[in-house]
Each structure stands twice: as structure tokens, then as C-alpha cells.
Design a protein around this motif. Sequence first.
Motif, PDB file in Angstrom:
ATOM      1  N   SER A 133       0.816  -1.222   0.000  1.00  0.00           N
ATOM      2  CA  SER A 133       0.000   0.000   0.000  1.00  0.00           C
ATOM      3  C   SER A 133       0.846   1.267   0.000  1.00  0.00           C
ATOM      4  CB  SER A 133      -0.918   0.015   1.233  1.00  0.00           C
ATOM      5  OG  SER A 133      -1.757  -1.113   1.257  1.00  0.00           O
ATOM      6  N   LEU A 134       2.144   1.136   0.098  1.00  0.00           N
ATOM      7  CA  LEU A 134       3.034   2.298   0.231  1.00  0.00           C
ATOM      8  C   LEU A 134       3.189   3.027  -1.103  1.00  0.00           C
ATOM      9  CD1 LEU A 134       5.026   3.814   2.156  1.00  0.00           C
ATOM     10  CD2 LEU A 134       6.819   2.289   1.259  1.00  0.00           C
ATOM     11  N   PHE A 135       3.198   4.359  -1.041  1.00  0.00           N
ATOM     12  CA  PHE A 135       3.536   5.190  -2.202  1.00  0.00           C
ATOM     13  C   PHE A 135       4.420   6.342  -1.733  1.00  0.00           C
ATOM     14  CE2 PHE A 135      -0.174   7.325  -0.499  1.00  0.00           C
ATOM     15  CZ  PHE A 135       0.105   8.689  -0.662  1.00  0.00           C
ATOM     16  N   TRP A 136       5.257   6.885  -2.640  1.00  0.00           N
ATOM     17  CA  TRP A 136       6.119   8.016  -2.288  1.00  0.00           C
ATOM     18  C   TRP A 136       6.576   8.734  -3.547  1.00  0.00           C
ATOM     19  CZ3 TRP A 136      10.972   8.042  -4.374  1.00  0.00           C
ATOM     20  CH2 TRP A 136      11.514   6.809  -4.775  1.00  0.00           C
ATOM     21  N   SER A 137       7.055   9.983  -3.322  1.00  0.00           N
ATOM     22  CA  SER A 137       7.639  10.759  -4.416  1.00  0.00           C
ATOM     23  C   SER A 137       8.587  11.787  -3.821  1.00  0.00           C
ATOM     24  CB  SER A 137       6.558  11.451  -5.250  1.00  0.00           C
ATOM     25  OG  SER A 137       5.903  12.452  -4.488  1.00  0.00           O
ATOM     26  N   LEU A 138       9.635  12.113  -4.551  1.00  0.00           N
ATOM     27  CA  LEU A 138      10.594  13.138  -4.159  1.00  0.00           C
ATOM     28  C   LEU A 138      10.742  14.117  -5.308  1.00  0.00           C
ATOM     29  CD1 LEU A 138      13.438  10.989  -2.522  1.00  0.00           C
ATOM     30  CD2 LEU A 138      11.777  12.436  -1.339  1.00  0.00           C
ATOM     31  N   GLY A 139      10.986  15.401  -4.968  1.00  0.00           N
ATOM     32  CA  GLY A 139      11.128  16.394  -6.026  1.00  0.00           C
ATOM     33  C   GLY A 139      11.843  17.634  -5.546  1.00  0.00           C
ATOM     34  N   ALA A 140      12.239  18.444  -6.483  1.00  0.00           N
ATOM     35  CA  ALA A 140      12.862  19.741  -6.207  1.00  0.00           C
ATOM     36  C   ALA A 140      12.310  20.748  -7.183  1.00  0.00           C
ATOM     37  CB  ALA A 140      14.384  19.648  -6.325  1.00  0.00           C
ATOM     38  N   ASP A 141      12.185  21.982  -6.704  1.00  0.00           N
ATOM     39  CA  ASP A 141      11.602  23.033  -7.536  1.00  0.00           C
ATOM     40  C   ASP A 141      12.470  24.274  -7.410  1.00  0.00           C
ATOM     41  OD1 ASP A 141       9.150  24.185  -9.018  1.00  0.00           O
ATOM     42  OD2 ASP A 141       9.414  25.561  -7.333  1.00  0.00           O
ATOM     43  N   ALA A 142      12.833  24.880  -8.517  1.00  0.00           N
ATOM     44  CA  ALA A 142      13.600  26.129  -8.527  1.00  0.00           C
ATOM     45  C   ALA A 142      12.814  27.152  -9.336  1.00  0.00           C
ATOM     46  CB  ALA A 142      14.990  25.909  -9.120  1.00  0.00           C
ATOM     47  N   LEU A 143      12.127  28.047  -8.637  1.00  0.00           N
ATOM     48  CA  LEU A 143      11.314  29.061  -9.295  1.00  0.00           C
ATOM     49  C   LEU A 143      12.157  30.307  -9.527  1.00  0.00           C
ATOM     50  CD1 LEU A 143       8.558  30.072 -10.298  1.00  0.00           C
ATOM     51  CD2 LEU A 143       8.080  30.804  -7.945  1.00  0.00           C
ATOM     52  N   GLN A 144      12.439  30.630 -10.773  1.00  0.00           N
ATOM     53  CA  GLN A 144      13.257  31.781 -11.118  1.00  0.00           C
ATOM     54  C   GLN A 144      12.372  32.854 -11.760  1.00  0.00           C
ATOM     55  OE1 GLN A 144      16.673  32.820 -10.902  1.00  0.00           O
ATOM     56  NE2 GLN A 144      15.567  34.659 -11.549  1.00  0.00           N
ATOM     57  N   PRO A 145      12.209  34.013 -11.091  1.00  0.00           N
ATOM     58  CA  PRO A 145      11.446  35.096 -11.722  1.00  0.00           C
ATOM     59  C   PRO A 145      12.153  35.571 -12.992  1.00  0.00           C
ATOM     60  CG  PRO A 145      11.772  35.493  -9.372  1.00  0.00           C
ATOM     61  CD  PRO A 145      12.670  34.371  -9.749  1.00  0.00           C
ATOM     62  N   ILE A 146      11.385  35.750 -14.043  1.00  0.00           N
ATOM     63  CA  ILE A 146      11.956  36.259 -15.298  1.00  0.00           C
ATOM     64  C   ILE A 146      11.281  37.569 -15.682  1.00  0.00           C
ATOM     65  CG2 ILE A 146      12.328  35.761 -17.749  1.00  0.00           C
ATOM     66  CD1 ILE A 146      12.425  32.799 -17.033  1.00  0.00           C
ATOM     67  N   LEU A 147      10.005  37.519 -15.943  1.00  0.00           N
ATOM     68  CA  LEU A 147       9.252  38.733 -16.255  1.00  0.00           C
ATOM     69  C   LEU A 147       8.168  38.908 -15.202  1.00  0.00           C
ATOM     70  CD1 LEU A 147       8.878  38.325 -20.138  1.00  0.00           C
ATOM     71  CD2 LEU A 147      10.544  39.722 -18.882  1.00  0.00           C
ATOM     72  N   GLU A 148       8.259  39.955 -14.402  1.00  0.00           N
ATOM     73  CA  GLU A 148       7.290  40.216 -13.333  1.00  0.00           C
ATOM     74  C   GLU A 148       6.599  41.561 -13.500  1.00  0.00           C
ATOM     75  OE1 GLU A 148       6.401  38.394 -10.623  1.00  0.00           O
ATOM     76  OE2 GLU A 148       7.616  36.665 -11.168  1.00  0.00           O
ATOM     77  N   GLY A 149       6.762  42.162 -14.644  1.00  0.00           N
ATOM     78  CA  GLY A 149       6.137  43.470 -14.858  1.00  0.00           C
ATOM     79  C   GLY A 149       6.705  44.559 -13.968  1.00  0.00           C
ATOM     80  N   GLY A 150       7.937  44.382 -13.513  1.00  0.00           N
ATOM     81  CA  GLY A 150       8.573  45.389 -12.660  1.00  0.00           C
ATOM     82  C   GLY A 150       8.215  45.284 -11.197  1.00  0.00           C
ATOM     83  N   ARG A 151       7.486  44.209 -10.816  1.00  0.00           N
ATOM     84  CA  ARG A 151       7.039  44.076  -9.424  1.00  0.00           C
ATOM     85  C   ARG A 151       8.213  43.986  -8.458  1.00  0.00           C
ATOM     86  NH1 ARG A 151       4.260  40.019 -10.116  1.00  0.00           N
ATOM     87  NH2 ARG A 151       2.155  40.912 -10.091  1.00  0.00           N
ATOM     88  N   ASN A 152       9.180  43.121  -8.740  1.00  0.00           N
ATOM     89  CA  ASN A 152      10.300  42.935  -7.825  1.00  0.00           C
ATOM     90  C   ASN A 152      11.169  44.189  -7.734  1.00  0.00           C
ATOM     91  OD1 ASN A 152       9.486  40.336  -7.271  1.00  0.00           O
ATOM     92  ND2 ASN A 152      10.846  39.396  -8.780  1.00  0.00           N
ATOM     93  N   ARG A 153      11.353  44.846  -8.860  1.00  0.00           N
ATOM     94  CA  ARG A 153      12.143  46.079  -8.862  1.00  0.00           C
ATOM     95  C   ARG A 153      11.462  47.162  -8.023  1.00  0.00           C
ATOM     96  NH1 ARG A 153      16.196  47.632 -12.194  1.00  0.00           N
ATOM     97  NH2 ARG A 153      15.747  45.860 -13.567  1.00  0.00           N
ATOM     98  N   ALA A 154      10.129  47.247  -8.166  1.00  0.00           N
ATOM     99  CA  ALA A 154       9.384  48.249  -7.397  1.00  0.00           C
ATOM    100  C   ALA A 154       9.407  47.921  -5.909  1.00  0.00           C
ATOM    101  CB  ALA A 154       7.946  48.337  -7.904  1.00  0.00           C
TER     102      ALA A 154
END
Length: 491
Positions: free
Chosen positions: A342-363
Motif C-alpha cells: 500500500s506504500l507510495f512516495w515521491s521526491l522532487g525539487a523546484d527552482a522558481l526563477q522570476p523572469i518577467l514580473e512586470g517590474g514588481r520585484n524592482r518596485a
Amino acid sequence: MKRALISAALALLGLAAGCTVGPRYSRPPAPVPAPDAWKTQPPWQQAAPKDSIPKGAWWQIFNDPALNAYEQQLLQANQSLVAARDRLDQARSLARVATADMFPQLSADPNALREHSGANRPLAGQAPPVLPYTQNVYTVPFSLSYEVDLFGRVRHNVEGANASLQSTAADLQNVQLVLTAELAADYFTLRELDAEFQVVQESVGYQQKGLDLVKNRHEGGIASGLEVAQQAALLDSTVSQLALVQQTRAQYEHAIAVLVGQPASGLSLPIAPLRATPPPVPLGVPSDVLERRPDISTAERLMAYQNAQVGIARSAFYPHITLSGSGGWQSRDLAPLLNAPSLFWSLGADALQPILEGGRNRANLAAARAAYDQSVANYRQSVLTAFQEVEDGISNLSTLSQALATQGAAVEDARRALAIANNRYIGGVTSYLDVINAQTTLLTSERLQTQLLGQQMVSSVYLVKALGGGWDATQIADQRVHPQAGQVLQP
């Protein structure tokens, strides 16, 4: 694959400590006066180092047991102070919340489901015929996530939370200083009003004797009815002043009651005319004020908080890396739910890189930098205000000391003038108007002398307050939260 993911995770953790982005905090320079002395010279000899302001109980410098007792009541029962302590507890808890992001987050969501699928459901890759079925689904899933703080977002968040905690701790001390100073100022003002009441009461006594004198002389045909009316008018006016002094005293008594946490009708202070003299106040050098004023420490810690916000805004330009995993047991029947099949599992990694944010991060970064610059300006303004308050306090005490000396001579002159006017009137040399004027001058001079003494004591209180009341910034240094290994197992 599993071994590769674990190796990558360990490599990221090793790099995390050295990749923090954002400015390091250092306290900006403050506009401290160049000379190592205050501009105005105090009207007393400088106190010895052993005569420093008592830490935590600065009011003891006045050696007034009644004041000490009221201050202790304030510390225990003042509701504004209670609220400030609660704000500190809240800030400490919020700082602990910030440290939680430094640990993996584990959650479980056990569920049970009974479902039925009909024969007319879409085929979804199944070969006809499609048969209906009813089944149970039992699931015990776990999910695990961990943000790899490679660019310091979490560490800046903890740094900012600790700075906010220390700012709140300094603000608590400032609230306590303001309230205790207000109580001491109200207390000495009330005692001055007690002394002023005594002065006016004595004036009522000798004015009544004057009225009896002119009445007797009027009955004997020596004084005129005008003189009787003039003295009666003066006496009535002085009795009115007596009532006004009582009214003002009652207001200060009510204010003290609220400060010590009691209803205004629940506290009565016995009459005790002011007999105190202001003590010498250890001034130190101007640069000491930066460490002795809790409001300056509040402003300085807010700068550190805003600096951390700049770091958080800066980290938004870099990848947001998260390691995640999930697993558990799933079964159609309850009995074999926890068996290996009955066992199930999963492993993962995520790297979210902002590219186009409409200037949000800069502001956001520009806003964080502007907020930091604003906090620097507020800090420097609080420093300038502190120096102004200390100089004002020294100047006030110096001026009041001189005024009291000359006013004491004025009172003696007024008493001598009243005695001369009485003798001249009885001798028939002058009119009773001179006596009335002398009585008025004496009352005014004595009241002013008493008021100057009260102002001197209140100015001493505010000078001690301007110097920080014996507090220093080391008292908030231990107000920090640190990630603890035990937090891993806490909900």
C-alpha cells in the motif's frame, strides 16, 4: 534517482550559508554634538559616578517614599504598560514564527472515501464493456517541504523579526519611562498645589484679620465704608482662588489615580506641601544619550528591521528553491492499509526563477530602500530631539534656580512692605489702599515662589526622562529568538 536528489539537496544546503544577498546592517552615523560637554552648564556641581541614576527605578533619586510607592503601583497596574508588555509577547511569538521557515514542514492528511463509478463513465483508455463499481479508498498521506535558503530570504526574515522584537522591547521601556515620568511630574505638581493652597489659606487668614480691623475702625468712625468694601472684595477674591487651587489639585489627583490603575474616585492623596529640592542629575556626555534613550533604540532597531526588508526584496530576484516529498499508504480495504504493497512516495525539487514580473520585484526593492532611508531620517531626528530635550532641561533648571533666588528676596520684600503699610495705615499716614496693594503683592509673590519650586521639580523629572531614566541599550540585547533543534518536532 533518489540518491541524486539527496546529494543535490546536501550540496544546496552547503552553499546556503555563503550566498546571502542584501545589505549587511551597520548603524548610520548620528548628528552627535562635537564637544564632549553640554552647551548649557547645570546649576549644580557634577555628580560623582556612584551617584548615577538608579537603573529601573530612576524616581528614587528624589528620595520621596510616597512617590516610590505610587511608582510601584504604576508598574504593577497601569493598563497602558500592561498593553506594552503584551505587545512585546506578541513580537516575541512572531519572531518565533519567522524561525519556523528554517525547518522542514511536515503535514498529514488521512482520509477515507467510498465512491461509485457508473457504467456510462468515459472510457479513459479502458476497453469496453465498462462495468460499474463501488469501492472504498483509504489514504494516509504525508507531505514534506523545505525551502533551501540559498539567497538569504529566510535568514533576512528572521533578522528582521528579531530587530522588530528588540524595537518592541525598547518601546516597552520607553512607555514605562514616559508613564513613570508623567506620574512623577503630576505628583510634584500636586504637592506644589498643596503648598500653594497653604499660601492662599494663610493669605485668607491675614486678610480676614485686616477686614476685622477696618470693620472695627469703621464702627469707631475712623475708617470709611469704602475701605471695608475694598478689603471684603480682596478677601472674597482670595477665597475664590482657594477654590480654584482645590479644583486643579483634584484634576491632578484623578490623573495620578488613572496612572496607578485605579478609578479616579478610588484614590485620595493626603495633603503634603512641597518641601523638596531637585537633586543633582548625572548628565554624562552627549554621546551617551544614544545608548541611554529607549526611544532612540526603538528607532535604531527599526532601521535594522527595514534593512532586513531590503534583503528580502533583493532575494526575490533569485531562484526560490524548494525540496519536497510526499508518501504514505493507500488501500481499498482498511486491514492491509499499512502493509508494504500500500506504500507510495515521491521526491522532487523546484527552482522558481522570476523572469518577467512586470517590474514588481524592482518596485518592491525600491520601496524597501525608501522605507530604510525613511527610518534613517527618523532615527537621526529622534537623536536631535533627544539632545534638544536635555539642553532644554538643563536650561530650564538653570533659569529656575536663578528665578527662585530672586523670588525668595521678592517675598521677603513683600512681607516687609505689608508690615510697613499696616503700620502707616494704623498711624493715619496713608490710606488703606496701600495695605490692600501690599497684601495682593505678597500673595502673588508667595504663589509665584511656590510655583517656581514646583516647576523646578517637574523640570528635574523631565531632565532625568530626557537622559533615559538610567536605562541603556544593553537591556534589549538578549531580546532575540534563535532557531532551536527541538522546533523540528513542534507543530
